[in-house]
Design a protein around this motif. Structure first.
Motif, PDB file in Angstrom:
ATOM      1  N   PRO A   1       0.797  -1.226   0.000  1.00 19.64           N
ATOM      2  CA  PRO A   1       0.000   0.000   0.000  1.00 19.64           C
ATOM      3  C   PRO A   1       0.828   1.273   0.000  1.00 19.64           C
ATOM      4  O   PRO A   1       0.362   2.319  -0.460  1.00 19.64           O
ATOM      5  CB  PRO A   1      -0.851  -0.123   1.270  1.00 19.64           C
ATOM      6  CG  PRO A   1      -0.079  -1.053   2.148  1.00 19.64           C
ATOM      7  CD  PRO A   1       0.580  -2.030   1.220  1.00 19.64           C
ATOM      8  N   PHE A   2       2.072   1.197   0.501  1.00 17.08           N
ATOM      9  CA  PHE A   2       2.944   2.365   0.468  1.00 17.08           C
ATOM     10  C   PHE A   2       3.352   2.710  -0.966  1.00 17.08           C
ATOM     11  O   PHE A   2       3.704   3.858  -1.256  1.00 17.08           O
ATOM     12  CB  PHE A   2       4.195   2.125   1.318  1.00 17.08           C
ATOM     13  CG  PHE A   2       3.924   2.070   2.793  1.00 17.08           C
ATOM     14  CD1 PHE A   2       3.785   3.229   3.523  1.00 17.08           C
ATOM     15  CD2 PHE A   2       3.799   0.849   3.444  1.00 17.08           C
ATOM     16  CE1 PHE A   2       3.532   3.187   4.884  1.00 17.08           C
ATOM     17  CE2 PHE A   2       3.550   0.792   4.804  1.00 17.08           C
ATOM     18  CZ  PHE A   2       3.415   1.959   5.524  1.00 17.08           C
ATOM     19  N   VAL A   3       3.300   1.722  -1.853  1.00 19.58           N
ATOM     20  CA  VAL A   3       3.532   1.960  -3.277  1.00 19.58           C
ATOM     21  C   VAL A   3       2.217   2.251  -3.984  1.00 19.58           C
ATOM     22  O   VAL A   3       2.146   3.115  -4.866  1.00 19.58           O
ATOM     23  CB  VAL A   3       4.235   0.751  -3.928  1.00 19.58           C
ATOM     24  CG1 VAL A   3       4.429   0.971  -5.425  1.00 19.58           C
ATOM     25  CG2 VAL A   3       5.577   0.488  -3.263  1.00 19.58           C
ATOM     26  N   GLN A   4       1.156   1.562  -3.576  1.00 14.17           N
ATOM     27  CA  GLN A   4      -0.147   1.713  -4.234  1.00 14.17           C
ATOM     28  C   GLN A   4      -0.630   3.158  -4.207  1.00 14.17           C
ATOM     29  O   GLN A   4      -1.188   3.654  -5.193  1.00 14.17           O
ATOM     30  CB  GLN A   4      -1.188   0.820  -3.565  1.00 14.17           C
ATOM     31  CG  GLN A   4      -2.545   0.796  -4.271  1.00 14.17           C
ATOM     32  CD  GLN A   4      -2.500   0.033  -5.579  1.00 14.17           C
ATOM     33  OE1 GLN A   4      -2.248  -1.168  -5.581  1.00 14.17           O
ATOM     34  NE2 GLN A   4      -2.758   0.713  -6.680  1.00 14.17           N
ATOM     35  N   GLU A   5      -0.407   3.850  -3.101  1.00 11.44           N
ATOM     36  CA  GLU A   5      -0.882   5.236  -3.030  1.00 11.44           C
ATOM     37  C   GLU A   5      -0.170   6.111  -4.065  1.00 11.44           C
ATOM     38  O   GLU A   5      -0.775   7.029  -4.638  1.00 11.44           O
ATOM     39  CB  GLU A   5      -0.719   5.794  -1.613  1.00 11.44           C
ATOM     40  CG  GLU A   5       0.669   5.707  -1.040  1.00 11.44           C
ATOM     41  CD  GLU A   5       0.696   5.904   0.474  1.00 11.44           C
ATOM     42  OE1 GLU A   5      -0.381   6.003   1.093  1.00 11.44           O
ATOM     43  OE2 GLU A   5       1.807   5.943   1.045  1.00 11.44           O
ATOM     44  N   HIS A   6       1.093   5.808  -4.362  1.00 12.47           N
ATOM     45  CA  HIS A   6       1.819   6.556  -5.392  1.00 12.47           C
ATOM     46  C   HIS A   6       1.393   6.111  -6.788  1.00 12.47           C
ATOM     47  O   HIS A   6       1.339   6.940  -7.715  1.00 12.47           O
ATOM     48  CB  HIS A   6       3.325   6.380  -5.198  1.00 12.47           C
ATOM     49  CG  HIS A   6       3.841   7.039  -3.963  1.00 12.47           C
ATOM     50  ND1 HIS A   6       4.066   8.393  -3.879  1.00 12.47           N
ATOM     51  CD2 HIS A   6       4.143   6.528  -2.738  1.00 12.47           C
ATOM     52  CE1 HIS A   6       4.510   8.695  -2.668  1.00 12.47           C
ATOM     53  NE2 HIS A   6       4.557   7.580  -1.957  1.00 12.47           N
ATOM     54  N   ILE A   7       1.084   4.840  -6.957  1.00 14.15           N
ATOM     55  CA  ILE A   7       0.524   4.376  -8.236  1.00 14.15           C
ATOM     56  C   ILE A   7      -0.748   5.141  -8.544  1.00 14.15           C
ATOM     57  O   ILE A   7      -0.953   5.632  -9.668  1.00 14.15           O
ATOM     58  CB  ILE A   7       0.248   2.855  -8.183  1.00 14.15           C
ATOM     59  CG1 ILE A   7       1.548   2.067  -8.088  1.00 14.15           C
ATOM     60  CG2 ILE A   7      -0.564   2.415  -9.408  1.00 14.15           C
ATOM     61  CD1 ILE A   7       1.348   0.583  -7.841  1.00 14.15           C
ATOM     62  N   ASN A   8      -1.613   5.268  -7.552  1.00 16.27           N
ATOM     63  CA  ASN A   8      -2.878   5.981  -7.754  1.00 16.27           C
ATOM     64  C   ASN A   8      -2.646   7.449  -8.088  1.00 16.27           C
ATOM     65  O   ASN A   8      -3.335   8.021  -8.953  1.00 16.27           O
ATOM     66  CB  ASN A   8      -3.746   5.859  -6.507  1.00 16.27           C
ATOM     67  CG  ASN A   8      -4.182   4.432  -6.206  1.00 16.27           C
ATOM     68  OD1 ASN A   8      -3.946   3.520  -6.999  1.00 16.27           O
ATOM     69  ND2 ASN A   8      -4.815   4.221  -5.068  1.00 16.27           N
TER      70      ASN A   8
END
Length: 447
Positions: A364-371
């Motif tokens: 999720p620490f990467v997912q928020e930047h993906i979004n």
């Protein structure tokens, strides 16, 4: 380290006009779930942002979390660059540069490394497209405002403020960002984590019935601290020891427990009317914060939730995110139960090594930047600031109630002019802020 006399609640809850932010608008409670609405479906989550032109990001706040956020951003997709760094300490910049070089072979030019309390302005003006705001949260409102005024997209770590004045400032900036098409993504990671999202979807669709309450706990060991060094000024000591000072971190109920309280708010879909708080300190050795909190939140429909957090070594550690319903209860991290304790649904995590399953959970620490990157590149802005503002305020009302021993209402928090910290920043004395522990109530006196 001394203690100070009992705190007058009025010192925390002074009333002031909200002006253009009016309590009936930006920060009002949401209505509860509507049983007649269509079944909620999960949005599509990409495991990598789409390709596109280079996006340059500047990091403001180069400590451990900031450096981690920079690496998470670089991992979110192709053609992403960290091109500028800002911090008040040279050693933080140096460590961040070394970590980026070691782990992602990224080099930051000397001329794009900025030192000082005004380094955020220099990062914003360095030609970046977006900023990663990862300083201690006291500084977040001013940094958000400056970034929005410069028309930069924003990743902002949690929490977004330590006091109501700061929260209102971020909300005003967020509304301006929305109006001009900027994207803002918050560091409250659970709302972009697929196992949490699927659990919340099922709860919202009625699989445990109507929500009747919640039990939220985060018990863990003590956080790190820094002992004061003879050569440090008051300001340097507080900044290097920031997680232990309320004006910089908001205390651990706001700085860390916000993750769990945000999960609760997400499920409940409404803000509490009142907080009744308890707390205290037995083990911390620096700063002015508590070791533990226990807060009861009351809602307009009679619903109650209990939230508790502790940071003391040698105790039982536990994390509970239980949402109670009329038909059963949920573990927000991925399970539903009936009232006999039987599992009626569990998140279908794929086998280890299975990278093709639709149920894979991206970090999720990467997912928020993906979004965030996806929103920028597709021209479909995202802005989750209001949810984080509300969650921050819920933690603040609990903290104030525990510090003072008095009930605190949502209306009082919305209208409070509480501001924590100095108005100007220099490496020297910090007037008016002492290393003293809040004491609830009044001291006993002899008859």
């Amino acid at each position: 380290m001394g203690t100070k006399p009992a705190i007058d609640r009025r010192n925390f809850i002074a009333k002031t006009a909200l002006g253009t932010l009016g309590a009936a608008g930006i920060l009002t409670s949401c209505s509860g779930p509507d049983s007649k609405k269509q079944e909620i479906q999960l949005p599509k989550l990409l495991d990598q942002a789409p390709d596109g032109k280079v996006i340059k990001a500047g990091l403001i706040g180069c400590g451990g979390r900031g450096t981690g956020a920079a690496i998470n951003f670089l991992d979110a997709g192709p053609n992403l660059q960290i091109t500028a760094l800002g911090d008040v300490f040279q050693d933080k910049i140096d460590n961040c540069r070394a970590k980026l070089k070691e782990e992602r072979n990224v080099e930051i030019a000397d001329e794009n490394c900025f030192l000082g309390f005004d380094s955020f302005e220099k990062v914003i003006d360095s030609g970046v497209d977006m900023v990663l705001l990862c300083t201690p949260p006291h500084f977040r409102p001013a940094h958000v405002e400056a970034a929005v005024n410069a028309r930069k997209h924003i990743f902002m770590e949690k929490p977004i403020a330590v006091d109501p004045e700061g929260a209102r400032s971020v909300m005003a900036s967020a509304k301006k960002a929305e109006a001009i098409g900027l994207s803002m993504v918050s560091g409250t990671i659970r709302r972009v984590q697929k196992d949490y999202m699927e659990t919340q979807r099922r709860v919202a669709n009625g699989e445990i019935g109507e929500i009747t309450g919640a039990n939220i706990i985060r018990n863990g060991g003590a956080l790190w601290y820094r002992s004061r060094q003879p050569e440090w000024t008051d300001m340097e000591y507080m900044l290097r020891n920031w997680v232990n000072f309320c004006w910089l971190s908001g205390d651990h109920i706001t700085e860390q427990f916000i993750h769990e309280i945000d999960v609760m708010n997400w499920h409940l879909g409404q803000n509490p009317e009142r907080a009744i708080g308890w707390g205290g300190r037995q083990r911390r050795v620096t700063g002015d914060q508590y070791d533990f909190f226990s807060i009861e939140y009351l809602y307009e429909n009679g619903l109650r939730t209990h939230c508790a957090a502790r940071q003391i070594n040698g105790c039982t550690n536990r994390k509970v995110q239980q949402i109670n319903g009329t038909k059963g209860y949920a573990d927000a991290a991925g399970k539903l139960f009936d009232y006999k304790g039987n599992v009626i649904w569990e998140y279908p995590y794929p086998e280890e090594g299975d990278t093709t399953s639709e149920w894979n959970v991206t970090n999720p620490f990467v997912q928020e930047h993906i979004n965030l990157v996806t929103a920028i590149r597709t021209g479909n802005p995202v802005n989750d600031a209001e949810a984080q503002v509300n969650s921050t305020l819920v933690t603040i009302m609990g903290r104030i109630s525990a510090y003072t021993g008095k009930d605190v209402t949502w209306e009082e928090i919305l209208n409070s002019d509480l501001y924590l910290g100095p108005k100007t920043y220099t490496f020297g004395p910090v007037p008016g802020i002492k290393e003293e522990i809040p004491l609830a109530g009044v001291s006993n006196t002899a008859s």
